[in-house]
Design an enzyme around this catalytic site. Structure first.
Site, PDB file in Angstrom:
ATOM      1  N   HIS A 127      33.445  40.635  33.283  1.00 57.90           N
ATOM      2  CA  HIS A 127      33.540  39.966  34.579  1.00 57.90           C
ATOM      3  C   HIS A 127      34.855  39.284  34.319  1.00 57.90           C
ATOM      4  CE1 HIS A 127      33.553  37.137  37.947  1.00 57.90           C
ATOM      5  NE2 HIS A 127      33.396  38.195  38.592  1.00 57.90           N
ATOM      6  N   LYS A 178      30.055  46.665  47.347  1.00 61.16           N
ATOM      7  CA  LYS A 178      29.188  45.696  47.437  1.00 61.16           C
ATOM      8  C   LYS A 178      27.858  46.125  48.039  1.00 61.16           C
ATOM      9  CE  LYS A 178      31.544  42.629  45.428  1.00 61.16           C
ATOM     10  NZ  LYS A 178      31.303  41.914  44.103  1.00 61.16           N
TER      11      LYS A 178
END
Ligand code: 0YR
Ligand code: MG
Length: 376
Positions: free
Chosen positions: A310, A173
């Site tokens: 995703h 991230k």
């Protein structure tokens, strides 16, 4: 075969380490509000969407299934899943209150349950029903690491563990903030360099901002990512900012990935035709199920763009879809919901095992509702 009953559930399962943070969210549990669709053939289909386990919104999704969709399903043949998709999506009063958001997520759960039934009725795993061969061993990339709340030491230890498990592609991230809450791309770039330093040659590193950056930050930090051979920059800026993503796609050397926050085929058409996305991350439980996902995958494929789903469903359905669709060669891995399923998606040496059970991979273990259903 006729639908005889529609029953909802709301699973909440803890994430790794009890909490994770990305550029926009802090999450303790993953939510799976979903549906069991019963039939007169003795088969039950299971479908669910994925949320941040906020009970109030999960209840709205379950209520939408029970009150709005169930009456449109009862008595119907679940194998007519594409016709039922249109029936639910275009039901005039429901079309009025939502073509995205809660109604769409509820529709996703229903559509997945119907495909699960269709595959079970055919006696085949969904990937086979959709025409896949099962010979391809799909590569996994690991997302369950590199969260923003992990220290540099934890980040390095996690990266080593992921390499030992056999992954050759990992995501971390970005979108860090300093103690005063201001964006801190310096921390992000330092962490990217640390992880890149550990990875063997040829291993892929992706970064995901979860929409946290503004355009100026994304342009500047995005240029610096190229030095670290980052394979893609995911959701750099606000999810719906099409012109912003088009500009980043044109100006940055690093490809742009997005899609986990796009609800509709129309949204994907606009991003794809504007050249605003390179890696198409369509999610079947954010889109209205397998039916709409397949349309997006075909659209992307017609533009020669790779689809890397995703996995709001925590992989179960997407494993089948990715095995069947030629635009997919890579799938995200997050193991949070493993304990819920009869046949959890499993990675060995960086590749997914091919599921064999008939259905869409969504059948819950007998004790899953007892252990994780917060609605009972
Ligand atoms: C937590 N994958 C993601 C989690 C993850 C998110 O917000 O939902 O980090 O799904 O962006 O690519
Ligand atoms: Mg993401």
């Amino acid at each position: 075969m006729r639908i005889t009953g529609v029953e909802t559930f709301i699973l909440h399962v803890e994430v790794s380490g009890g909490a994770i943070a990305d550029g926009s969210h802090r999450v303790g549990h993953w939510g799976a509000p979903g549906v069991l669709i019963h039939t007169d053939a003795g088969l039950t289909g299971t479908g669910y969407t994925g949320t941040h386990a906020h009970l109030a919104s999960d209840r709205m999704i379950a209520l939408c299934i029970e009150e709005a969709y169930a009456p449109l399903l009862l008595g119907r043949d679940p194998r007519e899943v594409r016709s039922l998709w249109t029936r639910l999506q275009r039901h005039p009063p429901l079309q009025w209150v939502g073509r995205s958001g809660i109604t769409h997520l509820a529709h996703a759960a229903v559509d997945v349950a119907l495909w699960d039934l269709k595959a079970q009725a055919a006696g085949e795993p969904l990937w086979r029903l959709l025409g896949g061969s099962g010979e391809q061993r799909l590569e996994a990339y690991d997302t369950d690491g590199g969260w923003l709340d992990r220290s540099d030491e934890q980040l390095l230890a996690e990266t080593e563990a992921r390499l030992e498990q056999g992954y050759r592609a990992v995501k971390i991230k970005v979108g860090s903030r300093d103690e005063r809450g201001r964006l801190d791309p310096g921390r992000d770039l330092r962490r990217v360099a640390l992880v890149r330093g550990l990875l063997p040659t040829g291993a892929r590193l992706m970064v995901d901002a979860n929409g946290a950056w503004d355009l100026a930050t994304a342009l500047e930090a995005g240029r610096a990512l190229a030095e670290h051979a980052v394979a893609w920059l995911e959701e750099p800026i606000w999810y719906d900012d099409l012109p912003g993503h088009a500009r980043l796609s044109a100006e940055l050397a690093t490809p742009i990935a997005l899609g986990e926050q796009l609800y509709t085929l129309d949204a994907f058409r606009d991003f794809i035709t504007a050249g605003a996305v390179h890696y198409v991350q369509a999610d079947a439980v954010r889109l209205a199920g397998v039916t709409e996902w397949w349309r997006v995958a075909e659209l992307a494929h017609a533009h020669h763009l790779p689809v890397v789903p995703h996995i709001g469903d925590m992989m179960q359905v997407h494993l089948h879809l990715a095995l069947a669709h030629p635009a997919c060669t890579l799938l995200e891995h997050i193991p949070w919901m493993r304990d819920c399923f009869e046949e959890p998606a499993t990675v060995v040496d960086g590749r997914f095992e091919v599921p064999e059970r008939p259905g869409a991979g969504t059948t819950l273990r007998e004790d899953a509702l007892e252990r994780f259903d917060v609605a009972r």
